[in-house]
Enzyme design. Structure first.
Site, short mmCIF file in Angstrom:
data_model
loop_
_atom_site.label_atom_id
_atom_site.label_comp_id
_atom_site.label_asym_id
_atom_site.label_seq_id
_atom_site.Cartn_x
_atom_site.Cartn_y
_atom_site.Cartn_z
N CYS A 337 0.92 -1.35 -0.05
CA CYS A 337 -0.10 -0.17 -0.05
C CYS A 337 0.89 1.37 0.04
O CYS A 337 0.50 2.07 -0.79
CB CYS A 337 -0.87 0.05 1.05
SG CYS A 337 -0.61 -0.78 2.51
N ARG A 366 7.54 -10.74 5.41
CA ARG A 366 7.20 -10.69 6.71
C ARG A 366 7.84 -11.51 7.63
O ARG A 366 7.77 -12.98 7.34
CB ARG A 366 5.72 -10.74 7.10
CG ARG A 366 4.86 -9.63 6.35
CD ARG A 366 3.40 -9.67 6.51
NE ARG A 366 2.76 -8.66 5.62
CZ ARG A 366 1.46 -8.54 5.44
NH1 ARG A 366 0.77 -9.26 6.11
NH2 ARG A 366 1.02 -7.59 4.37
N GLN A 384 0.76 -11.36 -2.39
CA GLN A 384 -0.67 -11.04 -2.31
C GLN A 384 -1.38 -10.49 -3.70
O GLN A 384 -0.64 -9.95 -4.49
CB GLN A 384 -0.81 -9.59 -1.46
CG GLN A 384 -0.20 -9.91 -0.27
CD GLN A 384 -0.39 -8.57 0.64
OE1 GLN A 384 0.20 -7.55 0.37
NE2 GLN A 384 -1.05 -8.60 1.70
N ASP A 386 -2.89 -8.14 -4.57
CA ASP A 386 -3.42 -6.63 -3.70
C ASP A 386 -3.94 -5.76 -4.91
O ASP A 386 -3.55 -5.84 -5.92
CB ASP A 386 -2.03 -6.22 -3.20
CG ASP A 386 -2.33 -5.53 -1.98
OD1 ASP A 386 -3.43 -5.35 -1.54
OD2 ASP A 386 -1.30 -4.94 -1.45
N HIS A 388 -5.59 -1.52 -4.55
CA HIS A 388 -5.98 -0.28 -3.76
C HIS A 388 -6.89 0.78 -4.60
O HIS A 388 -6.35 0.79 -5.63
CB HIS A 388 -4.69 0.41 -3.01
CG HIS A 388 -4.04 -0.38 -2.07
ND1 HIS A 388 -2.66 -1.27 -2.51
CD2 HIS A 388 -4.07 -0.60 -0.91
CE1 HIS A 388 -2.33 -1.67 -1.70
NE2 HIS A 388 -3.17 -1.66 -0.58
N LYS A 472 -11.88 -4.18 8.73
CA LYS A 472 -11.79 -5.08 7.61
C LYS A 472 -13.17 -6.09 7.49
O LYS A 472 -14.14 -6.22 8.53
CB LYS A 472 -10.91 -6.35 7.70
CG LYS A 472 -9.50 -5.79 8.21
CD LYS A 472 -8.49 -6.77 8.11
CE LYS A 472 -8.54 -7.72 9.38
NZ LYS A 472 -7.52 -8.73 9.18
N HIS A 518 -8.41 -1.13 0.63
CA HIS A 518 -7.25 -2.16 0.27
C HIS A 518 -8.08 -3.41 0.20
O HIS A 518 -9.18 -3.98 0.85
CB HIS A 518 -6.48 -2.55 1.71
CG HIS A 518 -5.49 -1.28 2.32
ND1 HIS A 518 -4.55 -1.33 2.39
CD2 HIS A 518 -6.19 -0.52 2.90
CE1 HIS A 518 -4.02 -0.16 2.91
NE2 HIS A 518 -5.20 0.50 3.04
#
Length: 644
Positions: A337, A366, A384, A386, A388, A472, A518
């Site tokens: 992000c 991570r 991910q 992912d 945005h 979330k 997200h």
RNA sequence: GCCGGUGUAGCUCAGUUGGCCAGAGCAGCUGAUUUGUAAUCAGCUGGUCGGCGGUUCGAAUCCGUCCACCGGCUCCA
């Protein structure tokens, strides 16, 4: 006479003072045999307590969740009673029921305990059960309760009692074993016909890693031996679906000590599978107006200080990478992000640009504690799916709903029917764990709840499960052994746009702040493939599977024809391989079945002469003879159906 | 990270109490067979017994330590 209302609405009259058990007997002998507990006007009551007034009676059996829990709860006491007899002086933590069975946390002092001790404990439990011990309830004052456990030297129970409200506290006695317990319990131990201790584990007292670790014994019990056998069989079946086992067998991914633990290595078949999943999602996202972007694997520490991730997770991250000359510090990218925020900020934005939807299959790293790593579901490096979405506050709900649509479409195509939608809100008692103003949090939480309602989702609300920057909506699916895994997630975020000072120009020429969503429908490619493997037991849908067709020439004489068929399939974008081994047809079929290849084409004399193929479908069997063109249509039709 | 368990060939596993060059099936390779809907036959290759240290005349086996994996706990942007 008292009037007792039963769950079906009927009313029966009994003499005042009749017990729930007697009432069960009055209804039917069978019910009396199976009754495990009772609720009167919504409250648990002992089966042998006389009922003296009108009310609604619910008799609980094994078919009720509450009945199961009573059953397991009593089983937990029996476990504890057995342990106390075998290991005098041990101290007890808590012994609750869980979704499947129960556990008891026990401080075994210096007794070494492992699953080798199970037979001994199980034998003792059997002894207690066969004595048909009654579960005797007694009520004591808080002080009496404290005195009892202080004298016994069980500091865990003392601590539990201290935290209880003043007033009456109940004890349950199982033979010589007395436990602090609210109940309810079985009348006696007789209904417990089958039980098994499953495994041991360390568990911190009260879930606090700074406190002592107790030994947790997991177990399960049933009213019938057959049910225990079925349950154990189910666990065996579940093991066969384990994604770690299937991933190895199907040659999808592997791990290497030399590469590092928690770092999956994707093999050719797995990589191809993953690529197909990615392309599938890219295609869906394109129709929803997403644009693909690419960002680097590392980012300057300052980026994550600005985003807030560094303050929150810096201490628990991989250590920063430092440049040799300048001493600049970079972190392995833990999130995409902040990078996407900088893409937004790369030029002035107008309200006309919004919503701006930036998508990336972004690989992040991570640090996870070594004991946490688990196959593909818990790793240290993962990708991910992912994206945005930057939009105006007015667009937020509609955009959120569209994301839900994408997730539900994916679940539908991949036949995930057993899922839970969780609204993850912040913990109102621990607001300091989160960043951002109360006002923004309230707005964001409201937006999620409204969008979920609008989409008609049945949700469960969990406080304290939010991300540190926003609430979330999490989509969890259940795997083969009933474990829940979080897959898709959608998050509303007012904070990052503020931290990155993102702006757009409104029609009135004002500089306004966008809102960010997200979202990751798969969650991560690794976890998604893992859950998909367990869900399908490795039998992927045709459009996704690494090898769709295997061509099996009857003998070497027909290899040339097999290769010709393969070429035709290839031209039609059908993934086919040829089994060129010098083996009999039976053998080739067996191996193809074991490799879970959806279609087998057997080719020999008659097929070659007629430009035909004999089709066999995985687990189904012989489908007959097809022209190559007809087979191609069959495959295409199947794939079309799957993706509808 | 913590508690408990496990670690023998690519895979699944034998290998009581320390003792000849560590075994089997499958896979792989070679050869024979030329095969019709879930395993053709024969031969061969393959292991520093997770790594390192120690005890011992001698260690896969006993002890220590580290690593990985498994079951949980705690954590999970």
């Amino acid at each position: 006479m008292i009037h007792i209302t039963l769950p079906d609405g009927s009313v029966r009259d009994f003499n005042a003072g009749t017990t729930a058990y007697e009432m069960a007997k009055g209804i039917s002998e069978g019910l009396a045999r199976n009754v495990l507990g009772a609720k009167f006007d919504g409250e648990y009551i002992p089966l042998d307590r006389p009922i003296t007034k009108d009310g609604a009676l619910l008799l609980l059996t094994w078919n009720d969740e509450d009945g199961k829990h009573i059953f397991w709860h009593t089983s937990a006491h029996i476990l504890a009673a057995a342990v106390e007899q075998l290991y005098p002086g041990v101290k007890f933590g808590i012994g609750p029921t869980i979704e499947n069975g129960f556990y008891y946390d026990i401080d075994f002092l210096d007794y070494p305990i492992s699953s080798d001790d199970f037979p001994k404990i199980e034998a003792k439990m059997g002894e207690i059960i066969s004595q048909r011990v009654k579960m005797v309830r007694s009520e004591v004052s808080k002080q009496e309760a404290l005195d009892y456990f202080s004298k016994k030297g069980d500091e865990y129970k003392v601590e539990l009692i201290r935290d209880l409200e003043d007033g009456t506290i109940s004890f349950y006695k199982t033979g010589d074993f007395v436990d602090l317990c609210r109940g309810p319990h079985l009348y006696d131990t007789a209904p417990i016909k089958a039980f098994k201790l499953l495994n041991t584990a360390g568990a911190y007292w009260r879930g606090d890693e700074k406190r002592k670790q107790l030994v947790r014994i997991y177990a399960i019990s049933f009213p019938k031996k057959k049910e225990l056998d079925d349950y154990l069989l189910m666990l065996e079946e579940a093991k066969k679906r384990d994604h770690r086992k299937l991933g190895k067998e199907l040659e999808l991914f592997t791990f290497s000590q030399k590469v590092g633990s928690g770092l999956p290595i994707w093999l050719p078949k797995g990589a191809a599978l993953r690529e197909r999943l990615e392309n599938f999602l890219k295609k869906v996202q394109k129709t929803y107006g997403y644009q693909q972007v690419i960002t680097p694997h590392i980012g300057n520490v300052e980026l994550y200080k600005l985003s807030g991730h560094y303050q929150k997770y810096g201490a628990d991250s991989f250590r920063p990478i430092t440049t040799p000359q300048e001493g600049e510090e970079f972190l392995l990218k833990p999130m995409n992000c902040p990078h996407h925020c900088e893409i937004y900020a790369s030029k002035p934005r107008s309200y006309r640009d919004l919503p701006l939807r930036l998508a990336e299959f972004g690989t992040v790293y991570r640090y996870e504690q070594s004991g946490e790593l688990h196959g593909l579901t818990r790793v240290r490096g993962f990708t991910q799916d992912d994206a945005h979405i930057f939009c105006t506050p007015d667009q937020l709900k509609e955009e959120f709903c569209k994301v839900i649509d994408i997730i539900l479409y994916i679940f539908k195509v991949l036949k995930f029917k057993d899922y839970i939608v969780q609204v993850s809100l912040r913990d109102p008692d621990n607001k300091e764990k989160y960043i951002g103003s109360d006002e923004n949090w309230e707005k964001a939480e409201r937006a999620i709840i409204e969008a979920a309602e609008e989409k008609g989702l049945a949700t469960v609300v969990e406080k304290g499960e939010a991300a540190f920057y926003g609430p979330k909506l999490d989509f969890m699916v259940k795997d083969a052994i009933g474990r829940k895994w979080q897959l898709g997630t959608v998050q509303v975020d007012y904070n990052l746009p503020e931290r990155f000072e993102l702006e757009y120009i409104s029609p009135e020429q004002e500089k306004l702040r966008p809102v960010m969503i997200h979202r990751a429908p798969f969650g991560s490619m690794e976890r998604f493939v893992a859950v998909l493997l367990e869900h399908t037991a490795g039998k992927f849908p045709l459009w996704l599977t690494p090898e769709q067709v295997i061509i099996l020439p009857i003998s070497e004489k027909f290899q040339e024809y097999a290769l010709k068929v393969q070429k035709i399939l290839d031209m039609n974008d059908i993934r086919a391989i040829v089994d060129e081994r010098n083996e009999k047809a039976g053998r080739k079929i067996r191996d193809a079945e074991m490799n879970k290849i959806p279609f087998m084409l057997i080719v020999g004399e008659k097929e070659e002469s007629g430009e035909l193929v004999s089709v066999r479908e995985h687990t189904v069997g012989d489908k007959g003879v097809f022209t190559i063109a007809d087979f191609v249509s069959l495959i295409k039709e199947r794939m079309k159906e799957e993706l509808e």
